[in-house]
Write a protein that holds these residues in place. Structure first.
Motif, PDB file in Angstrom:
ATOM      1  N   LEU A  28     -28.172 -47.526 -74.650  1.00 15.42           N
ATOM      2  CA  LEU A  28     -27.087 -46.879 -73.903  1.00 15.42           C
ATOM      3  C   LEU A  28     -27.059 -45.378 -74.144  1.00 15.42           C
ATOM      4  O   LEU A  28     -26.786 -44.598 -73.230  1.00 15.42           O
ATOM      5  CB  LEU A  28     -25.743 -47.496 -74.296  1.00 15.42           C
ATOM      6  N   ALA A  29     -27.329 -44.952 -75.366  1.00 20.10           N
ATOM      7  CA  ALA A  29     -27.313 -43.519 -75.675  1.00 20.10           C
ATOM      8  C   ALA A  29     -28.433 -42.789 -74.937  1.00 20.10           C
ATOM      9  O   ALA A  29     -28.253 -41.653 -74.478  1.00 20.10           O
ATOM     10  CB  ALA A  29     -27.439 -43.305 -77.179  1.00 20.10           C
ATOM     11  N   LEU A  30     -29.597 -43.419 -74.800  1.00 22.41           N
ATOM     12  CA  LEU A  30     -30.719 -42.763 -74.130  1.00 22.41           C
ATOM     13  C   LEU A  30     -30.653 -42.911 -72.615  1.00 22.41           C
ATOM     14  O   LEU A  30     -30.913 -41.952 -71.878  1.00 22.41           O
ATOM     15  CB  LEU A  30     -32.049 -43.330 -74.649  1.00 22.41           C
ATOM     16  N   GLY A  31     -30.325 -44.112 -72.140  1.00 22.88           N
ATOM     17  CA  GLY A  31     -30.387 -44.377 -70.709  1.00 22.88           C
ATOM     18  C   GLY A  31     -29.133 -44.017 -69.947  1.00 22.88           C
ATOM     19  O   GLY A  31     -29.194 -43.540 -68.819  1.00 22.88           O
ATOM     20  N   ALA A  32     -27.983 -44.234 -70.522  1.00 21.67           N
ATOM     21  CA  ALA A  32     -26.730 -43.979 -69.811  1.00 21.67           C
ATOM     22  C   ALA A  32     -25.710 -43.365 -70.769  1.00 21.67           C
ATOM     23  O   ALA A  32     -24.789 -44.024 -71.240  1.00 21.67           O
ATOM     24  CB  ALA A  32     -26.189 -45.273 -69.225  1.00 21.67           C
ATOM     25  N   LYS A  37     -20.440 -42.869 -73.581  1.00 21.28           N
ATOM     26  CA  LYS A  37     -19.286 -42.017 -73.826  1.00 21.28           C
ATOM     27  C   LYS A  37     -18.005 -42.707 -73.351  1.00 21.28           C
ATOM     28  O   LYS A  37     -16.970 -42.649 -74.008  1.00 21.28           O
ATOM     29  CB  LYS A  37     -19.464 -40.682 -73.112  1.00 21.28           C
ATOM     30  N   GLY A  38     -18.098 -43.398 -72.190  1.00 25.28           N
ATOM     31  CA  GLY A  38     -16.928 -44.122 -71.677  1.00 25.28           C
ATOM     32  C   GLY A  38     -16.502 -45.244 -72.609  1.00 25.28           C
ATOM     33  O   GLY A  38     -15.311 -45.444 -72.844  1.00 25.28           O
ATOM     34  N   ILE A  39     -17.488 -45.981 -73.150  1.00 26.60           N
ATOM     35  CA  ILE A  39     -17.150 -47.058 -74.091  1.00 26.60           C
ATOM     36  C   ILE A  39     -16.522 -46.486 -75.357  1.00 26.60           C
ATOM     37  O   ILE A  39     -15.526 -47.019 -75.867  1.00 26.60           O
ATOM     38  CB  ILE A  39     -18.413 -47.886 -74.411  1.00 26.60           C
ATOM     39  N   LEU A  41     -14.897 -43.659 -75.672  1.00 21.25           N
ATOM     40  CA  LEU A  41     -13.548 -43.183 -75.354  1.00 21.25           C
ATOM     41  C   LEU A  41     -12.576 -44.354 -75.199  1.00 21.25           C
ATOM     42  O   LEU A  41     -11.413 -44.260 -75.590  1.00 21.25           O
ATOM     43  CB  LEU A  41     -13.564 -42.327 -74.090  1.00 21.25           C
ATOM     44  N   PHE A  42     -13.054 -45.454 -74.626  1.00 23.05           N
ATOM     45  CA  PHE A  42     -12.197 -46.631 -74.476  1.00 23.05           C
ATOM     46  C   PHE A  42     -11.732 -47.124 -75.840  1.00 23.05           C
ATOM     47  O   PHE A  42     -10.553 -47.390 -76.051  1.00 23.05           O
ATOM     48  CB  PHE A  42     -12.959 -47.728 -73.728  1.00 23.05           C
ATOM     49  N   PHE A  43     -12.675 -47.236 -76.786  1.00 18.86           N
ATOM     50  CA  PHE A  43     -12.294 -47.687 -78.124  1.00 18.86           C
ATOM     51  C   PHE A  43     -11.419 -46.662 -78.831  1.00 18.86           C
ATOM     52  O   PHE A  43     -10.461 -47.017 -79.524  1.00 18.86           O
ATOM     53  CB  PHE A  43     -13.532 -48.004 -78.967  1.00 18.86           C
ATOM     54  N   LEU A  44     -11.726 -45.374 -78.639  1.00 15.64           N
ATOM     55  CA  LEU A  44     -10.927 -44.327 -79.264  1.00 15.64           C
ATOM     56  C   LEU A  44      -9.493 -44.360 -78.735  1.00 15.64           C
ATOM     57  O   LEU A  44      -8.527 -44.335 -79.513  1.00 15.64           O
ATOM     58  CB  LEU A  44     -11.554 -42.959 -79.014  1.00 15.64           C
ATOM     59  N   TYR A  45      -9.339 -44.433 -77.412  1.00 14.38           N
ATOM     60  CA  TYR A  45      -7.995 -44.495 -76.832  1.00 14.38           C
ATOM     61  C   TYR A  45      -7.290 -45.798 -77.204  1.00 14.38           C
ATOM     62  O   TYR A  45      -6.074 -45.828 -77.368  1.00 14.38           O
ATOM     63  CB  TYR A  45      -8.046 -44.329 -75.320  1.00 14.38           C
ATOM     64  N   GLY A  46      -8.061 -46.867 -77.317  1.00 11.97           N
ATOM     65  CA  GLY A  46      -7.460 -48.137 -77.737  1.00 11.97           C
ATOM     66  C   GLY A  46      -6.882 -48.049 -79.143  1.00 11.97           C
ATOM     67  O   GLY A  46      -5.754 -48.482 -79.401  1.00 11.97           O
ATOM     68  N   ILE A  47      -7.637 -47.474 -80.062  1.00  9.39           N
ATOM     69  CA  ILE A  47      -7.156 -47.317 -81.439  1.00  9.39           C
ATOM     70  C   ILE A  47      -5.959 -46.377 -81.479  1.00  9.39           C
ATOM     71  O   ILE A  47      -4.965 -46.645 -82.158  1.00  9.39           O
ATOM     72  CB  ILE A  47      -8.292 -46.824 -82.350  1.00  9.39           C
ATOM     73  N   MET A  48      -6.052 -45.273 -80.733  1.00  7.46           N
ATOM     74  CA  MET A  48      -4.927 -44.334 -80.706  1.00  7.46           C
ATOM     75  C   MET A  48      -3.695 -44.982 -80.079  1.00  7.46           C
ATOM     76  O   MET A  48      -2.572 -44.750 -80.528  1.00  7.46           O
ATOM     77  CB  MET A  48      -5.321 -43.067 -79.946  1.00  7.46           C
ATOM     78  N   GLY A  49      -3.898 -45.792 -79.047  1.00  4.86           N
ATOM     79  CA  GLY A  49      -2.776 -46.484 -78.418  1.00  4.86           C
ATOM     80  C   GLY A  49      -2.111 -47.466 -79.374  1.00  4.86           C
ATOM     81  O   GLY A  49      -0.886 -47.555 -79.436  1.00  4.86           O
ATOM     82  N   ILE A  50      -2.926 -48.203 -80.127  1.00  5.51           N
ATOM     83  CA  ILE A  50      -2.367 -49.144 -81.102  1.00  5.51           C
ATOM     84  C   ILE A  50      -1.589 -48.395 -82.180  1.00  5.51           C
ATOM     85  O   ILE A  50      -0.486 -48.803 -82.561  1.00  5.51           O
ATOM     86  CB  ILE A  50      -3.489 -50.009 -81.707  1.00  5.51           C
ATOM     87  N   LEU A  51      -2.158 -47.282 -82.666  1.00  5.86           N
ATOM     88  CA  LEU A  51      -1.440 -46.488 -83.670  1.00  5.86           C
ATOM     89  C   LEU A  51      -0.125 -45.940 -83.107  1.00  5.86           C
ATOM     90  O   LEU A  51       0.896 -45.928 -83.801  1.00  5.86           O
ATOM     91  CB  LEU A  51      -2.322 -45.337 -84.158  1.00  5.86           C
TER      92      LEU A  51
END
Length: 138
Positions: A28-32, A37-39, A41-51
């Protein structure tokens, strides 16, 4: 130096335990990179949302406790030490407030009808007894 070595060892152990996951991440890092980055950000926003939800729940809980405490102080005459400037407890003669009613006066209010007894009248009689102790004989 030991800290960096520990981090590298942990990364190597992660790759050894999860080779398929690491392979998917590298592809994913090489091809897309945008998808990766979207994945991320999804996890980052998910963790921030839970916090954020946890912080909001804590603040809501504290506000509710404060509200109940104020209600109890109003109901029981500020005897919990919160807004009582003298710091005296409930019913203290030094609180500076006039007492309601006479000292020792008890008012009983019936809130609901008492249910009838579930035990019939012919169950048995109550027998009074007194326990006595006899001296031990040796």
């Amino acid at each position: 130096m030991n800290f960096l070595t520990a981090i590298l060892d942990a990364l190597v152990r992660f790759v050894q335990r999860n080779p398929l996951t690491v392979l998917v991440i590298v592809i994913l890092a090489l091809g897309a990179p945008a998808l990766l980055k979207g994945i991320a950000l999804f996890f980052l926003y998910g963790i921030m949302g839970i916090l954020l939800l946890v912080v909001a729940a804590i603040l809501l809980f504290r506000w509710r406790i404060y509200k109940v405490r104020r209600q109890m102080e109003d109901q029981f005459g500020e005897g919990f030490g919160g807004r009582n400037p003298g710091g005296q407890g409930f019913g203290s003669p030094f609180s500076g407030e006039p007492r309601k009613g006479r000292e020792g006066e008890v008012k009983v209010y019936r809130t609901s009808e008492t249910p009838e007894k579930r035990v019939s009248g012919n169950v048995g009689d109550y027998v009074e007894f007194e326990e006595t102790r006899e001296p031990k004989e040796e």
